[in-house]
Design a protein around this motif. Structure first.
Motif, PDB file in Angstrom:
ATOM      1  N   GLY A   1       0.821  -1.211   0.000  1.00  0.00           N
ATOM      2  CA  GLY A   1       0.000   0.000   0.000  1.00  0.00           C
ATOM      3  C   GLY A   1       0.851   1.256   0.000  1.00  0.00           C
ATOM      4  N   LYS A   2       0.194   2.396  -0.169  1.00  0.00           N
ATOM      5  CA  LYS A   2       0.904   3.675  -0.239  1.00  0.00           C
ATOM      6  C   LYS A   2       1.481   4.096   1.108  1.00  0.00           C
ATOM      7  CE  LYS A   2      -1.632   5.447  -4.161  1.00  0.00           C
ATOM      8  NZ  LYS A   2      -2.431   6.527  -4.711  1.00  0.00           N
ATOM      9  N   TYR A   3       0.947   3.526   2.191  1.00  0.00           N
ATOM     10  CA  TYR A   3       1.397   3.852   3.540  1.00  0.00           C
ATOM     11  C   TYR A   3       1.850   2.581   4.239  1.00  0.00           C
ATOM     12  CZ  TYR A   3      -1.704   7.783   2.549  1.00  0.00           C
ATOM     13  OH  TYR A   3      -2.328   8.848   1.970  1.00  0.00           O
ATOM     14  N   LEU A   4       2.842   2.717   5.085  1.00  0.00           N
ATOM     15  CA  LEU A   4       3.246   1.626   5.970  1.00  0.00           C
ATOM     16  C   LEU A   4       3.233   2.194   7.383  1.00  0.00           C
ATOM     17  CD1 LEU A   4       4.392  -1.268   6.420  1.00  0.00           C
ATOM     18  CD2 LEU A   4       6.647  -0.199   6.400  1.00  0.00           C
ATOM     19  N   THR A   5       2.378   1.640   8.232  1.00  0.00           N
ATOM     20  CA  THR A   5       2.274   2.110   9.610  1.00  0.00           C
ATOM     21  C   THR A   5       2.691   1.001  10.553  1.00  0.00           C
ATOM     22  OG1 THR A   5       0.485   3.649   9.084  1.00  0.00           O
ATOM     23  CG2 THR A   5       0.713   2.999  11.389  1.00  0.00           C
ATOM     24  N   VAL A   6       3.544   1.342  11.486  1.00  0.00           N
ATOM     25  CA  VAL A   6       3.936   0.426  12.557  1.00  0.00           C
ATOM     26  C   VAL A   6       3.428   1.042  13.848  1.00  0.00           C
ATOM     27  CG1 VAL A   6       5.869  -0.583  13.824  1.00  0.00           C
ATOM     28  CG2 VAL A   6       5.966  -0.422  11.322  1.00  0.00           C
ATOM     29  N   ARG A   7       2.569   0.317  14.520  1.00  0.00           N
ATOM     30  CA  ARG A   7       2.024   0.788  15.793  1.00  0.00           C
ATOM     31  C   ARG A   7       2.845   0.175  16.923  1.00  0.00           C
ATOM     32  NH1 ARG A   7      -2.163   3.198  13.774  1.00  0.00           N
ATOM     33  NH2 ARG A   7      -3.569   2.260  12.282  1.00  0.00           N
ATOM     34  N   GLU A   8       3.091   0.937  17.955  1.00  0.00           N
ATOM     35  CA  GLU A   8       3.872   0.479  19.103  1.00  0.00           C
ATOM     36  C   GLU A   8       5.225  -0.081  18.662  1.00  0.00           C
ATOM     37  OE1 GLU A   8       1.783  -1.782  22.066  1.00  0.00           O
ATOM     38  OE2 GLU A   8      -0.077  -0.726  21.660  1.00  0.00           O
ATOM     39  N   ALA A   9       6.040   0.796  18.107  1.00  0.00           N
ATOM     40  CA  ALA A   9       7.357   0.398  17.601  1.00  0.00           C
ATOM     41  C   ALA A   9       8.216  -0.211  18.701  1.00  0.00           C
ATOM     42  CB  ALA A   9       8.070   1.618  17.012  1.00  0.00           C
ATOM     43  N   LYS A  10       8.973  -1.208  18.298  1.00  0.00           N
ATOM     44  CA  LYS A  10       9.953  -1.855  19.169  1.00  0.00           C
ATOM     45  C   LYS A  10      11.333  -1.556  18.596  1.00  0.00           C
ATOM     46  CE  LYS A  10       6.874  -5.757  20.239  1.00  0.00           C
ATOM     47  NZ  LYS A  10       5.685  -5.052  19.934  1.00  0.00           N
ATOM     48  N   THR A  11      12.364  -1.756  19.391  1.00  0.00           N
ATOM     49  CA  THR A  11      13.711  -1.504  18.887  1.00  0.00           C
ATOM     50  C   THR A  11      14.019  -2.413  17.694  1.00  0.00           C
ATOM     51  OG1 THR A  11      14.620  -2.985  20.573  1.00  0.00           O
ATOM     52  CG2 THR A  11      14.639  -0.613  21.058  1.00  0.00           C
ATOM     53  N   SER A  12      13.346  -3.552  17.604  1.00  0.00           N
ATOM     54  CA  SER A  12      13.554  -4.468  16.471  1.00  0.00           C
ATOM     55  C   SER A  12      13.011  -3.906  15.158  1.00  0.00           C
ATOM     56  CB  SER A  12      12.920  -5.827  16.753  1.00  0.00           C
ATOM     57  OG  SER A  12      11.526  -5.692  16.950  1.00  0.00           O
ATOM     58  N   HIS A  13      12.218  -2.823  15.212  1.00  0.00           N
ATOM     59  CA  HIS A  13      11.713  -2.181  13.996  1.00  0.00           C
ATOM     60  C   HIS A  13      12.719  -1.195  13.398  1.00  0.00           C
ATOM     61  CE1 HIS A  13       7.599  -3.297  15.645  1.00  0.00           C
ATOM     62  NE2 HIS A  13       7.641  -3.849  14.454  1.00  0.00           N
ATOM     63  N   ALA A  14      13.812  -0.930  14.097  1.00  0.00           N
ATOM     64  CA  ALA A  14      14.823   0.000  13.588  1.00  0.00           C
ATOM     65  C   ALA A  14      15.516  -0.620  12.375  1.00  0.00           C
ATOM     66  CB  ALA A  14      15.844   0.316  14.677  1.00  0.00           C
ATOM     67  N   GLY A  15      15.724   0.192  11.345  1.00  0.00           N
ATOM     68  CA  GLY A  15      16.394  -0.294  10.138  1.00  0.00           C
ATOM     69  C   GLY A  15      16.086   0.577   8.947  1.00  0.00           C
ATOM     70  N   ARG A  16      16.236  -0.020   7.765  1.00  0.00           N
ATOM     71  CA  ARG A  16      15.990   0.704   6.519  1.00  0.00           C
ATOM     72  C   ARG A  16      14.699   0.182   5.883  1.00  0.00           C
ATOM     73  NH1 ARG A  16      21.024  -0.038   2.833  1.00  0.00           N
ATOM     74  NH2 ARG A  16      20.472  -2.206   3.235  1.00  0.00           N
ATOM     75  N   TYR A  17      13.902   1.107   5.360  1.00  0.00           N
ATOM     76  CA  TYR A  17      12.627   0.770   4.721  1.00  0.00           C
ATOM     77  C   TYR A  17      12.592   1.403   3.331  1.00  0.00           C
ATOM     78  CZ  TYR A  17      10.862  -0.702   9.291  1.00  0.00           C
ATOM     79  OH  TYR A  17      10.678  -1.349  10.492  1.00  0.00           O
ATOM     80  N   ARG A  18      12.010   0.688   2.387  1.00  0.00           N
ATOM     81  CA  ARG A  18      11.844   1.209   1.032  1.00  0.00           C
ATOM     82  C   ARG A  18      10.552   0.641   0.458  1.00  0.00           C
ATOM     83  NH1 ARG A  18      16.253  -2.570  -2.228  1.00  0.00           N
ATOM     84  NH2 ARG A  18      15.021  -4.492  -2.055  1.00  0.00           N
ATOM     85  N   CYS A  19      10.062   1.286  -0.601  1.00  0.00           N
ATOM     86  CA  CYS A  19       8.926   0.712  -1.310  1.00  0.00           C
ATOM     87  C   CYS A  19       9.401   0.267  -2.691  1.00  0.00           C
ATOM     88  CB  CYS A  19       7.750   1.672  -1.380  1.00  0.00           C
ATOM     89  SG  CYS A  19       8.120   3.258  -2.076  1.00  0.00           S
ATOM     90  N   VAL A  20       8.765  -0.774  -3.173  1.00  0.00           N
ATOM     91  CA  VAL A  20       9.115  -1.345  -4.469  1.00  0.00           C
ATOM     92  C   VAL A  20       7.841  -1.392  -5.306  1.00  0.00           C
ATOM     93  CG1 VAL A  20      10.045  -3.346  -5.678  1.00  0.00           C
ATOM     94  CG2 VAL A  20      10.944  -2.732  -3.429  1.00  0.00           C
ATOM     95  N   VAL A  21       7.935  -0.828  -6.515  1.00  0.00           N
ATOM     96  CA  VAL A  21       6.800  -0.821  -7.435  1.00  0.00           C
ATOM     97  C   VAL A  21       7.279  -1.401  -8.751  1.00  0.00           C
ATOM     98  CG1 VAL A  21       5.100   0.611  -8.627  1.00  0.00           C
ATOM     99  CG2 VAL A  21       5.850   1.230  -6.322  1.00  0.00           C
ATOM    100  N   ASP A  22       6.672  -2.487  -9.149  1.00  0.00           N
ATOM    101  CA  ASP A  22       6.992  -3.133 -10.428  1.00  0.00           C
ATOM    102  C   ASP A  22       8.505  -3.369 -10.574  1.00  0.00           C
ATOM    103  OD1 ASP A  22       6.143  -4.359 -12.741  1.00  0.00           O
ATOM    104  OD2 ASP A  22       6.187  -2.525 -13.939  1.00  0.00           O
TER     105      ASP A  22
END
Length: 122
Positions: A51-72
């Protein structure tokens, strides 16, 4: 594979443990082409959402890192997400509620610290 134009890349963000964060992208691409979110949390890129949005609720330290979106098959620039570990005081306040009286939260934090091993104290 169609041509994809990223009009908005996800942005770096920093949150405290327990808070939520949302990454957003805007793209121009063929109709119906899904947006896939990948995260590299220390073990390589893995799919974590769509989806166009990525939401993480109640972040944990394990959520730290790099995020990207991929389209086609085409990836956006990545966003660096930092998750700051919450203090004992903040954890107790989150668990007892925002409306908890400061003296109640402070008393609970003191009680927890007494029982906590010295190696874990801040």
């Amino acid at each position: 594979m169609s041509r994809v134009v990223f009009r908005k890349h996800p942005l770096d963000t920093k949150v405290k443990e327990g808070e939520s964060f949302t990454l957003i992208t805007k793209t121009l691409s063929a109709f119906g082409v899904p947006v896939v979110w990948d995260a590299d949390l220390g073990k390589g890129w893995e799919e974590v959402g769509t989806g166009k949005y990525l939401t993480v609720r109640e972040a944990k330290t394990s959520h730290a890192g790099r995020y990207r979106c991929v389209v086609d098959g085409q990836a956006s620039r990545y966003a660096k997400v930092e998750v700051e570990e919450a203090s004992v005081f903040e954890v107790i306040q989150n668990e007892t509620g925002v409306d908890a009286k400061p003296e109640v939260v402070a008393k609970a934090a003191k009680a927890v610290r007494k029982k906590m091993p010295a190696s874990l104290k801040e």
